[in-house]
Design an enzyme around this catalytic site. Structure first.
Site: not given
Length: 384
Positions: A34-36, A124-125, A128, A173
């Site tokens: 996460e956030h990497t 929502s993570g 979208s 994403d």
């Protein structure tokens, strides 16, 4: 009704004729890492069977007329003129992608009617926004028969979100929505863009539980985390925190902490999280679900304590899930933070137990009703 069917139906109703084609781009869930991504690091997501469908047909001019089914709004812009921001936030994702496609393919001016709908919960993570960007990129590629690879479309989507919308997201994403593979999680090296697919373990399900606490990353906390990571990278004299080993971090941790406490904590998360992703790939290959569960728990603790992006409702959901799942499997927050969802890798025989534990406790504790999704890992963007 699935988004693909709804998009086709609403296109006909809104435009008065049938759509020529429909594109589907999936959302994604990140198992770990996460956030990497914007630190040039490693991530391990999969594309999911929730996403954005766009039905479209060519027009005989250069106008894009875009109908957003879910909010009953329309945007219209002309590809033969400079593309400017819209008053509608959602429309800027569309306009931004088309604008940066035109930078690569200046001849692209093909007009179209489009109708789009999504079953990815907003804020929502679960990406979208990336599903929207990639579906529009693929639509443009089909309309203009453009020489763009899916990786290029993903990077254009990121560029649109960074520069046109104003969110400093990484590239995970968009890459996942573009390049996902059925029944696989994909480890992405966010610097080289190399992808390593690894099968989802047999006998396990991916459960996504939405806290229904919504976030909005365009302003504030997300961008400040990125700035803190950039400060830490400058401190170490590297391009990105990807380049700092655990040993080097430990050597200079006290010095960084004295200069900037927040940058120290953010760097600690990123550097340890990259290592957890690499170990998670090996755990999956070895079918070591105990180890994977430990890594997911470590990731969540680090997001809570060092990156400081979880909230009490999310922490409580993770606690409930970890108890329900036991040692074989895991749970953690997924996505940018400050609400959204948790992701669980859960043995098939414990799915209903997990659902029941969450249903019996979460709303009672928080006053908010969760939403429970069972997901499958699916292919990236495609024509239907």
């Amino acid at each position: 009704m699935k988004p693909q069917q709804l998009a086709t139906q609403k296109f006909s109703e809104h435009c008065g004729y049938s759509a020529a084609q429909t594109v589907f781009a999936p959302g994604r869930v990140n198992i770990i890492g996460e956030h990497t991504d914007y630190n040039d690091g490693f991530v391990m997501p999969c594309a999911i069977n929730y996403g954005m469908a766009v039905s479209f047909s060519k027009r005989d001019d250069s106008v894009w007329r875009v109908y957003a089914i879910d909010i009953d709004e329309q945007d219209e812009f002309d590809l033969s003129r400079p593309i400017e921001p819209s008053e509608h936030k959602w429309a800027n994702y569309v306009r931004g992608v088309v604008k940066y496609i035109q930078e690569k393919c200046p001849e692209f001016k093909q007009g179209a009617d489009l109708a789009m709908t999504s079953d990815v919960p907003m804020s929502s993570g679960l990406s979208s926004s990336a599903a929207l960007e990639i579906s529009i990129g693929k639509t443009a590629r089909v309309l203009g028969d453009l020489p763009l690879s899916l990786t290029e479309i993903a990077l254009i989507g990121q560029q649109a979100e960074n520069k046109f919308v104003g969110a400093n997201c990484g590239n995970m994403d968009q890459l996942t929505s573009a390049l996902g593979q059925k029944d696989q999680v994909i480890m992405i090296d966010c610097r080289s863009l190399d992808i390593t697919p690894t099968p989802v373990p047999h006998g396990y399900s991916i459960a996504i539980i939405n806290s229904n606490v919504k976030h909005d990353l365009v302003t504030g906390e997300y961008n400040s985390r990125r700035q803190e990571c950039e400060f830490a990278a400058r401190f170490f004299g590297v391009k990105a925190l990807r380049d700092v080993t655990s040993e080097r971090f430990i050597e200079r941790a006290a010095e960084l902490q004295a200069q900037n406490e927040l940058a120290y904590k953010r760097a600690k998360h990123i550097i340890s999280e990259n290592q957890r992703v690499l170990e998670a790939v090996e755990a999956l290959k070895a079918n070591d679900m105990v180890k994977l569960g430990q890594l997911m728990a470590g990731s969540h603790d680090s997001m809570r304590d060092d990156f400081e992006i979880t909230i009490p409702e999310i922490d409580y959901l993770v606690e409930l899930a970890q108890v329900a799942i036991g040692k074989n499997g895991g749970a953690r927050m997924t996505g940018g933070g400050f609400g959204g969802c948790i992701v669980c890798l859960v043995p098939d025989e414990k799915v209903e137990h997990l659902r029941r534990i969450i249903a019996d406790n979460y709303e009672k504790q928080t006053g908010i009703k969760e939403t429970f999704h069972l997901c499958t890992a699916c292919d990236g963007v495609h024509l239907i």
